[in-house]
Design an enzyme around this catalytic site. Structure first.
Site, PDB file in Angstrom:
ATOM      1  CB  ALA A 129      -2.157  -3.541   0.329  1.00  0.00           C
ATOM      2  CD  GLU A 152      11.120  -3.784  -2.025  1.00  0.00           C
ATOM      3  OE1 GLU A 152      11.114  -2.885  -1.153  1.00  0.00           O
ATOM      4  OE2 GLU A 152      10.702  -3.628  -3.175  1.00  0.00           O
ATOM      5  CG  LEU A 153      10.459  -9.973   2.311  1.00  0.00           C
ATOM      6  CD1 LEU A 153      10.940 -11.242   2.987  1.00  0.00           C
ATOM      7  CD2 LEU A 153       8.991 -10.066   1.955  1.00  0.00           C
ATOM      8  CD1 TRP A 162      -0.043  -1.418   3.185  1.00  0.00           C
ATOM      9  CD2 TRP A 162       0.577   0.730   3.297  1.00  0.00           C
ATOM     10  NE1 TRP A 162       0.738  -1.267   4.304  1.00  0.00           N
ATOM     11  CE2 TRP A 162       1.119   0.044   4.405  1.00  0.00           C
ATOM     12  CE3 TRP A 162       0.822   2.098   3.170  1.00  0.00           C
ATOM     13  CZ2 TRP A 162       1.910   0.683   5.365  1.00  0.00           C
ATOM     14  CZ3 TRP A 162       1.611   2.733   4.120  1.00  0.00           C
ATOM     15  CH2 TRP A 162       2.136   2.024   5.207  1.00  0.00           C
ATOM     16  CB  CYS A 220      10.328  -0.551   0.705  1.00  0.00           C
ATOM     17  SG  CYS A 220      10.521   0.057  -0.984  1.00  0.00           S
TER      18      CYS A 220
END
Length: 459
Positions: free
Chosen positions: A157, A229-230, A131, A263
């Site tokens: 999301a 991708e965390l 999101w 991120c």
């Protein structure tokens, strides 16, 4: 079947609801995507490129509606104009390099043999998008996956519930077949069941570490490829020869823009002792100049966090750090309501014993530490379970490269931060995940190699 609710951070109201698909309906969507994929892949590459880019342009035509919609859904101030610039830049670059990225690898041909490696699409690509930058993160995979000949199923999301619908509407209006690009609403159980049943040939997930683990558990034993991708805890390092004003402006913007919900946002800063005091003073002045408020107000420069629970985690990290001896430099702002509207904060006297310097914050807070030299800075930057980007500030290119070689990260920036260059591979290491998007490598990850060993003669 269940109902998904997008709760607006502006006032806590329900902004949008959508019913999820049943497992049977979701299986049907995946089956239709698989049936449509071969016909799509058989179209000429330039035709696929043109249709995808027409879809991108159609999203751009909706921007006046999209910008306030994003403010309602996830709180980004309307003054920043949405995401279409980056959305278009990324898709355009992938369109430009498609022929090169998807070209056969010629191994050799003579009178007896022709040998080459083709890049062929996986089949059905499942994209689970976040999101925080809902259009730009989705297009990273959607555009090259479609261009490469895959069909795509997008699950967005809940916090940005309407984004996938808008993208599907735009792409379908541009001529991308309905079954080739589908937006779906799924609950977690249905998502896991589809992955476990091998409904998809490749899964791209952007989100939390916990979510990435859930994806890997669902895919266990299926041999389905997964790109993740965390989390991140991206550092900035300001060396003694840095352009101080540029470093402050860029790193603090990288820490606070989008309410810190990036991120690759800057979450910790290490400054050479000779510049430390001046850096902190200038950084505090920048943040004190922010206006926290309703994102629909053009005067607002920093909006609410996307959800009260996200803001609660940041407040908890700050409170724990203060109890352990950290110093806060920003007084509580008038619009701070103790819920989604959160005062952006700069902390000093922090250590890596504090969660705010160790756990992902994903909010408008940054800790600043003094360092003596490169060795200390490298040790601190690497003291993290994450590895997405690092931002180095120096006038010395060779030094930046030397330091960069020692950092455990997916991207090294020099004299910039918080930017995704579509010509470079977007990737990470450690708990940030595996895989790589955009660039030529993005095409390699969205296709599989297929070797051809063709013998022309048999005698």
């Amino acid at each position: 079947m269940s109902t998904l609710e997008c709760i607006s951070p502006i006032d806590g109201s329900v902004f949008a609801t959508r019913d999820t698909l049943s497992l049977a309906q979701a299986r049907d969507a995946a089956d239709r995507a698989r049936m449509a994929q071969a016909v799509w892949a058989a179209r000429p590459l330039q035709e696929r490129i043109d249709l995808v880019m027409a879809g991108v342009a159609a999203v751009g035509a909706m921007n006046d509606e999209i910008v306030p919609e994003l403010a309602h859904m996830m709180g980004r101030p309307i003054r920043y104009g949405g995401e279409f610039g980056g959305f278009n830049e990324r898709a355009s670059h992938m369109a430009k390099i498609a022929a090169e990225g998807l070209a056969d690898i010629e191994v050799g041909e003579d009178a007896s043999f022709k040998r080459y490696i083709k890049r062929v699409p996986h089949g059905v690509v499942f994209v689970v998008a976040p999101w925080n930058y809902p259009y730009m993160t989705a297009i990273n995979t959607v555009a090259p996956a479609l261009i490469a000949g895959n069909s795509v199923i997008l699950k967005h999301a809940t916090q940005t519930l309407l984004v996938g619908e808008r993208m599907a509407q735009a792409f379908h209006a541009a001529g991308v077949p309905d079954d080739v690009f589908q937006n779906v609403f799924l609950d977690h159980d249905t998502t896991s069941a589809l992955i476990a049943e091998r409904a998809f040939d490749f899964v791209n997930f952007t989100g939390s570490v916990g979510g990435g683990r859930a994806m890997e558990r669902a895919a266990a034993g299926t041999f389905t490829g997964i790109g993740t991708e965390l989390g991140g805890k991206d550092p900035g390092y300001v060396m003694e020869d840095a352009d101080l004003d540029a470093a402050v402006d860029t790193l603090i913007d990288g820490a606070m823009f989008n309410s810190g919900q990036c991120c690759c946002g800057i979450e910790r800063i290490y400054v050479h002792e000779s510049l430390y005091d001046a850096f902190v003073e200038k950084a505090v002045a920048v943040v004190q100049g922010y206006t926290l408020g309703n994102p629909l107000d053009p005067e607002t420069t920093i909006g609410p966090m996307a959800h009260v629970r996200f803001a609660r985690e940041v407040r908890d990290q700050i409170d724990e750090a203060l109890a352990a001896g950290a110093v806060a430099h920003i007084e509580t702002m008038a619009a701070d309501d103790g819920a989604a509207y959160l005062t952006p904060q700069i902390l000093t006297n922090v250590t890596h014993d504090m969660r705010v310097m160790r756990d992902e914050s994903f909010g408008p807070v940054v800790g600043i530490m003094k360092v003596r030299d490169d060795a200390e800075a490298v040790a601190l930057m690497n003291d993290s379970e994450f590895g997405l980007t690092a931002s180095l500030w120096t006038a010395d290119l060779d030094r930046a490269q030397r330091v960069g070689d020692q950092i455990e990260t997916g991207t090294v920036f020099m004299n910039r931060a918080d930017y995704l260059d579509p010509g470079l591979c977007w990737t990470g290491c450690k708990n940030t995940g595996r895989g790589g998007g955009l660039s030529l490598i993005g095409y390699h990850n969205l296709t599989r190699p297929k070797s051809y060993h063709l013998k022309k003669v048999t005698s």
